[in-house]
Design a protein around this motif. Structure first.
Motif, PDB file in Angstrom:
ATOM      1  N   LEU A 251      54.651  -2.679  71.280  1.00 13.48           N
ATOM      2  CA  LEU A 251      52.873  -2.814  71.640  1.00 13.48           C
ATOM      3  C   LEU A 251      52.372  -2.499  70.526  1.00 13.48           C
ATOM      4  O   LEU A 251      51.521  -3.614  70.065  1.00 13.48           O
ATOM      5  CB  LEU A 251      52.477  -1.570  72.492  1.00 13.48           C
ATOM      6  N   GLN A 252      52.500  -1.999  69.525  1.00 14.29           N
ATOM      7  CA  GLN A 252      51.527  -2.030  67.885  1.00 14.29           C
ATOM      8  C   GLN A 252      52.309  -3.436  67.297  1.00 14.29           C
ATOM      9  O   GLN A 252      51.207  -3.877  66.876  1.00 14.29           O
ATOM     10  CB  GLN A 252      52.876  -1.031  66.686  1.00 14.29           C
ATOM     11  N   THR A 253      53.395  -3.932  67.394  1.00 14.00           N
ATOM     12  CA  THR A 253      54.108  -4.663  66.930  1.00 14.00           C
ATOM     13  C   THR A 253      53.009  -6.225  67.846  1.00 14.00           C
ATOM     14  O   THR A 253      52.897  -7.086  67.110  1.00 14.00           O
ATOM     15  CB  THR A 253      55.399  -5.058  66.798  1.00 14.00           C
ATOM     16  N   VAL A 254      53.033  -6.299  69.295  1.00 10.62           N
ATOM     17  CA  VAL A 254      52.524  -7.402  69.650  1.00 10.62           C
ATOM     18  C   VAL A 254      51.352  -7.056  69.122  1.00 10.62           C
ATOM     19  O   VAL A 254      50.150  -8.086  69.013  1.00 10.62           O
ATOM     20  CB  VAL A 254      52.591  -6.401  71.469  1.00 10.62           C
ATOM     21  N   TRP A 255      49.997  -6.326  69.002  1.00 10.48           N
ATOM     22  CA  TRP A 255      48.619  -5.939  68.433  1.00 10.48           C
ATOM     23  C   TRP A 255      48.703  -6.624  67.428  1.00 10.48           C
ATOM     24  O   TRP A 255      48.075  -7.095  67.174  1.00 10.48           O
ATOM     25  CB  TRP A 255      48.845  -4.152  68.560  1.00 10.48           C
ATOM     26  N   VAL A 256      49.464  -6.359  66.243  1.00 11.68           N
ATOM     27  CA  VAL A 256      49.238  -7.126  65.489  1.00 11.68           C
ATOM     28  C   VAL A 256      49.687  -8.246  64.813  1.00 11.68           C
ATOM     29  O   VAL A 256      49.159  -9.110  64.269  1.00 11.68           O
ATOM     30  CB  VAL A 256      50.310  -6.285  64.322  1.00 11.68           C
ATOM     31  N   ARG A 257      50.705  -8.682  65.833  1.00 14.24           N
ATOM     32  CA  ARG A 257      50.639  -9.896  66.093  1.00 14.24           C
ATOM     33  C   ARG A 257      49.631 -10.909  66.639  1.00 14.24           C
ATOM     34  O   ARG A 257      49.413 -11.998  65.605  1.00 14.24           O
ATOM     35  CB  ARG A 257      52.122 -10.204  67.321  1.00 14.24           C
ATOM     36  N   TYR A 258      48.645 -10.228  67.672  1.00 15.56           N
ATOM     37  CA  TYR A 258      47.788 -10.798  68.638  1.00 15.56           C
ATOM     38  C   TYR A 258      46.689 -10.752  67.334  1.00 15.56           C
ATOM     39  O   TYR A 258      45.889 -12.305  67.141  1.00 15.56           O
ATOM     40  CB  TYR A 258      47.755 -10.842  69.696  1.00 15.56           C
ATOM     41  N   ILE A 259      46.150  -9.573  66.678  1.00 15.83           N
ATOM     42  CA  ILE A 259      44.672  -9.899  66.423  1.00 15.83           C
ATOM     43  C   ILE A 259      45.041 -10.345  64.258  1.00 15.83           C
ATOM     44  O   ILE A 259      44.529 -10.929  64.016  1.00 15.83           O
ATOM     45  CB  ILE A 259      44.588  -8.307  65.199  1.00 15.83           C
TER      46      ILE A 259
ATOM     47  N   PRO B 255      43.012 -29.889  70.417  1.00 14.48           N
ATOM     48  CA  PRO B 255      44.213 -28.263  70.592  1.00 14.48           C
ATOM     49  C   PRO B 255      43.021 -27.339  69.547  1.00 14.48           C
ATOM     50  O   PRO B 255      44.194 -26.007  69.326  1.00 14.48           O
ATOM     51  CB  PRO B 255      45.015 -28.936  69.763  1.00 14.48           C
ATOM     52  N   ARG B 256      42.419 -27.429  68.961  1.00 15.41           N
ATOM     53  CA  ARG B 256      41.982 -26.591  68.296  1.00 15.41           C
ATOM     54  C   ARG B 256      41.150 -25.162  69.041  1.00 15.41           C
ATOM     55  O   ARG B 256      41.230 -24.143  69.229  1.00 15.41           O
ATOM     56  CB  ARG B 256      41.133 -26.868  67.263  1.00 15.41           C
ATOM     57  N   THR B 257      40.641 -25.820  70.200  1.00 12.34           N
ATOM     58  CA  THR B 257      40.066 -24.781  71.467  1.00 12.34           C
ATOM     59  C   THR B 257      41.086 -24.174  72.202  1.00 12.34           C
ATOM     60  O   THR B 257      40.786 -23.129  72.268  1.00 12.34           O
ATOM     61  CB  THR B 257      39.252 -25.706  72.365  1.00 12.34           C
ATOM     62  N   ILE B 258      41.811 -24.875  72.189  1.00 12.54           N
ATOM     63  CA  ILE B 258      42.817 -23.894  72.986  1.00 12.54           C
ATOM     64  C   ILE B 258      44.119 -22.817  72.471  1.00 12.54           C
ATOM     65  O   ILE B 258      43.546 -21.776  72.728  1.00 12.54           O
ATOM     66  CB  ILE B 258      44.501 -25.244  73.007  1.00 12.54           C
ATOM     67  N   LEU B 259      43.791 -23.396  71.030  1.00 16.07           N
ATOM     68  CA  LEU B 259      44.873 -22.560  69.574  1.00 16.07           C
ATOM     69  C   LEU B 259      44.054 -21.154  69.636  1.00 16.07           C
ATOM     70  O   LEU B 259      43.740 -20.286  69.480  1.00 16.07           O
ATOM     71  CB  LEU B 259      44.563 -23.340  68.384  1.00 16.07           C
ATOM     72  N   PHE B 260      41.930 -21.555  69.718  1.00 15.67           N
ATOM     73  CA  PHE B 260      41.230 -20.542  69.760  1.00 15.67           C
ATOM     74  C   PHE B 260      41.115 -19.805  70.165  1.00 15.67           C
ATOM     75  O   PHE B 260      40.593 -17.969  70.173  1.00 15.67           O
ATOM     76  CB  PHE B 260      39.826 -21.386  69.428  1.00 15.67           C
ATOM     77  N   TYR B 261      41.621 -20.414  72.031  1.00  9.09           N
ATOM     78  CA  TYR B 261      41.208 -19.051  72.871  1.00  9.09           C
ATOM     79  C   TYR B 261      42.516 -18.029  73.289  1.00  9.09           C
ATOM     80  O   TYR B 261      42.679 -16.813  73.616  1.00  9.09           O
ATOM     81  CB  TYR B 261      41.474 -19.882  74.060  1.00  9.09           C
ATOM     82  N   SER B 262      44.274 -19.211  72.809  1.00  6.56           N
ATOM     83  CA  SER B 262      45.284 -18.427  72.622  1.00  6.56           C
ATOM     84  C   SER B 262      45.574 -16.839  72.694  1.00  6.56           C
ATOM     85  O   SER B 262      46.206 -16.032  73.544  1.00  6.56           O
ATOM     86  CB  SER B 262      46.416 -18.759  71.586  1.00  6.56           C
ATOM     87  N   GLY B 263      45.089 -16.178  71.501  1.00  2.00           N
ATOM     88  CA  GLY B 263      45.048 -14.813  70.943  1.00  2.00           C
ATOM     89  C   GLY B 263      44.117 -13.499  71.484  1.00  2.00           C
ATOM     90  O   GLY B 263      43.928 -12.469  71.521  1.00  2.00           O
ATOM     91  N   LEU B 264      42.874 -14.427  72.117  1.00  2.00           N
ATOM     92  CA  LEU B 264      41.907 -13.564  72.643  1.00  2.00           C
ATOM     93  C   LEU B 264      42.543 -12.356  73.747  1.00  2.00           C
ATOM     94  O   LEU B 264      42.239 -10.962  73.590  1.00  2.00           O
ATOM     95  CB  LEU B 264      40.871 -14.718  72.592  1.00  2.00           C
ATOM     96  N   GLY B 265      43.135 -13.001  74.827  1.00  2.00           N
ATOM     97  CA  GLY B 265      43.446 -11.893  75.252  1.00  2.00           C
ATOM     98  C   GLY B 265      44.249 -11.499  75.425  1.00  2.00           C
ATOM     99  O   GLY B 265      44.159  -9.771  75.579  1.00  2.00           O
ATOM    100  N   GLY B 266      45.234 -10.933  74.453  1.00  3.03           N
ATOM    101  CA  GLY B 266      45.890 -10.172  74.055  1.00  3.03           C
ATOM    102  C   GLY B 266      45.320  -9.221  73.178  1.00  3.03           C
ATOM    103  O   GLY B 266      45.742  -8.371  73.336  1.00  3.03           O
ATOM    104  N   VAL B 267      44.358  -9.302  72.566  1.00 10.00           N
ATOM    105  CA  VAL B 267      43.630  -8.845  71.334  1.00 10.00           C
ATOM    106  C   VAL B 267      42.501  -7.610  72.747  1.00 10.00           C
ATOM    107  O   VAL B 267      42.764  -6.717  72.144  1.00 10.00           O
ATOM    108  CB  VAL B 267      42.555  -9.399  70.711  1.00 10.00           C
ATOM    109  N   ALA B 268      42.250  -7.960  73.494  1.00 11.10           N
ATOM    110  CA  ALA B 268      41.035  -7.673  75.024  1.00 11.10           C
ATOM    111  C   ALA B 268      42.448  -6.541  75.250  1.00 11.10           C
ATOM    112  O   ALA B 268      42.094  -4.914  75.651  1.00 11.10           O
ATOM    113  CB  ALA B 268      40.647  -8.598  75.007  1.00 11.10           C
ATOM    114  N   LEU B 269      43.949  -7.107  75.013  1.00 13.99           N
ATOM    115  CA  LEU B 269      44.210  -6.233  76.293  1.00 13.99           C
ATOM    116  C   LEU B 269      45.442  -5.037  75.410  1.00 13.99           C
ATOM    117  O   LEU B 269      45.057  -3.657  75.950  1.00 13.99           O
ATOM    118  CB  LEU B 269      44.924  -6.683  77.027  1.00 13.99           C
ATOM    119  N   ALA B 270      45.350  -5.354  73.810  1.00 17.37           N
ATOM    120  CA  ALA B 270      46.157  -4.632  73.315  1.00 17.37           C
ATOM    121  C   ALA B 270      45.123  -3.280  72.670  1.00 17.37           C
ATOM    122  O   ALA B 270      45.594  -2.315  72.305  1.00 17.37           O
ATOM    123  CB  ALA B 270      46.999  -5.204  72.772  1.00 17.37           C
TER     124      ALA B 270
END
Length: 308
Positions: A54-62, A194-209
């Motif tokens: 989970l630490q690796t997942v968080w670093v991946r998303y942040i 595509p820039r909008t899609i990429l902008f939102y891609s990691g936000l959910g992971g950061v919020a949860l992790a």
């Protein structure tokens, strides 16, 4: 921002030169993204021998959010946060996070090639969902190539019912998340840039992790581990940017069979990093997978040759 023109979804109809070229470019982008994802999985598996997954997942998303924000933000890209389907963007972000978590947890116990055996069932799921959700049709020759390619994967891993590790269930759950993620990416590529899609891609992971990380954090033992953690964010960001661009240029049912090419990179990294030397069955299975990928590319060229 101007949206890319959505690709045609009639997969067997003759294509004009421009549309055929768009599909070939989409395939090339897809294959390059898979190289990034293979490096991501290999690095995560190595790190998770010492660090919490989970630490690796968080670093991946942040790290992904920070890198994306440097180039895609409200100042450099006005309107980047404006989406036609905000709920679908949120669902896609959560599906990507779920796929990453399940995959990283499974890689603690499975070899890279074993994890790929489950992941390669994604094209079947995408093909099944693409019909009712996207209105795309999968031709019989492409379907046959997918089936033969999957048999090649089975030759590589030779799974036996008595030898399946329970972690395969985690990998299977990751496949379900990723299949739905691929479909939602394709849907959003038709309405958002595509820039909008990429902008939102990691936000959910950061919020949860982020709330979980303080309870699982393990200090990396050396500078090399810090650098590897940083590379996880780079691989993930670049890979998903290429994936978004690929889906903006070709239908999901055209791109999904090329997931099979990832077995080549996973086998190579498994051998080089973890000492998993491929045996003769692995080489035969990889040859089948490569042959199916080349056939699918030849089919694209044949359709190009039938243009009016």
């Amino acid at each position: 921002m101007n949206r890319p023109r959505p690709p045609r979804t009639d997969l067997e109809a003759p294509l004009d030169h421009a549309e055929s070229r768009r599909r070939l470019v989409g395939i090339a982008l897809m294959c390059t993204a898979l190289v990034c994802f293979s490096a991501l999985d290999a690095t995560a598996k190595y790190l998770n021998q010492v660090l919490d997954p989970l630490q690796t997942v968080w670093v991946r998303y942040i790290g992904s959010v920070v890198l994306v924000s440097l180039f895609v933000n409200a100042f450099t890209t006005p309107g980047v946060s404006r989406t036609a389907r905000p709920w679908l963007q949120g669902a896609r972000s959560l599906l990507l996070f779920g796929s990453t978590v399940f995959n990283f947890l499974a890689l603690q116990y499975l070899q890279l090639a074993e994890a790929m055996a489950i992941t390669f069932s994604v094209p079947f799921l995408v093909a099944l969902l693409a019909g009712p959700m996207l209105g795309e049709r999968l031709g019989p020759r492409r379907l046959a190539a997918i089936a033969i390619g999957f048999l090649g994967v089975l030759v590589v891993v030779r799974p036996g019912l008595g030898g399946l590790h329970p972690a395969f269930l985690l990998s299977l759950m990751g496949v379900v998340c990723y299949g739905l993620y691929a479909i939602t990416t394709r849907m959003l590529a038709q309405v958002d840039h595509p820039r909008t899609i990429l902008f939102y891609s990691g936000l959910g992971g950061v919020a949860l992790a982020t709330p979980i990380v303080p309870f699982v954090w393990i200090e990396p033992p050396s500078l090399a581990f810090w650098l590897l953690l940083g590379s996880v964010a780079v691989y993930g960001t670049v890979g998903h940017w290429l994936l978004i661009l690929a889906h903006a240029r070709a239908p999901a049912a055209v791109l999904s069979p090329f997931l099979y090419t990832q077995i080549v990179w996973m086998l190579a990294l498994g051998w080089l990093v973890f000492g998993d030397f491929p045996d003769v069955f692995t080489l035969i299975g990889a040859a089948i997978v490569i042959a199916c990928g080349l056939y699918l590319l030849a089919r694209e060229r044949a359709i190009r040759g039938r243009r009016p």
